[in-house]
Design a protein around this motif. Structure first.
Motif: not given
Length: 92
Positions: A13-18, A25-30, A42-45
């Motif tokens: 999970a940590v590797i996938a998130a990084v 991109p900065d904005t992702i589809v959620t 939403m923002s990717k963060y």
């Protein structure tokens, strides 16, 4: 090996998130509407941090104490990976 399964999910999970932080991109589809079109972004963060952190926490809990924590961690990891893959392919 079974004892370390939760730890493996947490690390994945940590590797996938990084990887998502680096690749997306900065904005992702959620959220996807019934028509198949993006209905929420939403923002990717927070979009990557929420499922990634929860998957890591539940994976760690599964490593410490077996139970339903492992199933929850695997589901959250699947959500995180699906979110990354869809945003890299379908909604790029």
């Amino acid at each position: 090996m079974k004892k370390y399964a939760g730890l493996i999910v947490a690390v994945a999970a940590v590797i996938a998130a990084v990887a998502g932080f680096i690749l997306l991109p900065d904005t992702i589809v959620t959220q996807i509407g019934a028509s198949g079109q993006p209905s929420s972004t939403m923002s990717k963060y927070p979009g990557l941090l929420i499922p990634g952190a929860l998957a890591a926490v539940f994976g760690w809990l599964a490593y410490k104490k077996q139970g339903k924590n492992f199933l929850v961690a695997v589901i959250l990891l699947a959500v995180l990976v699906l979110e990354i893959v869809l945003n890299l392919t379908v909604f790029a």
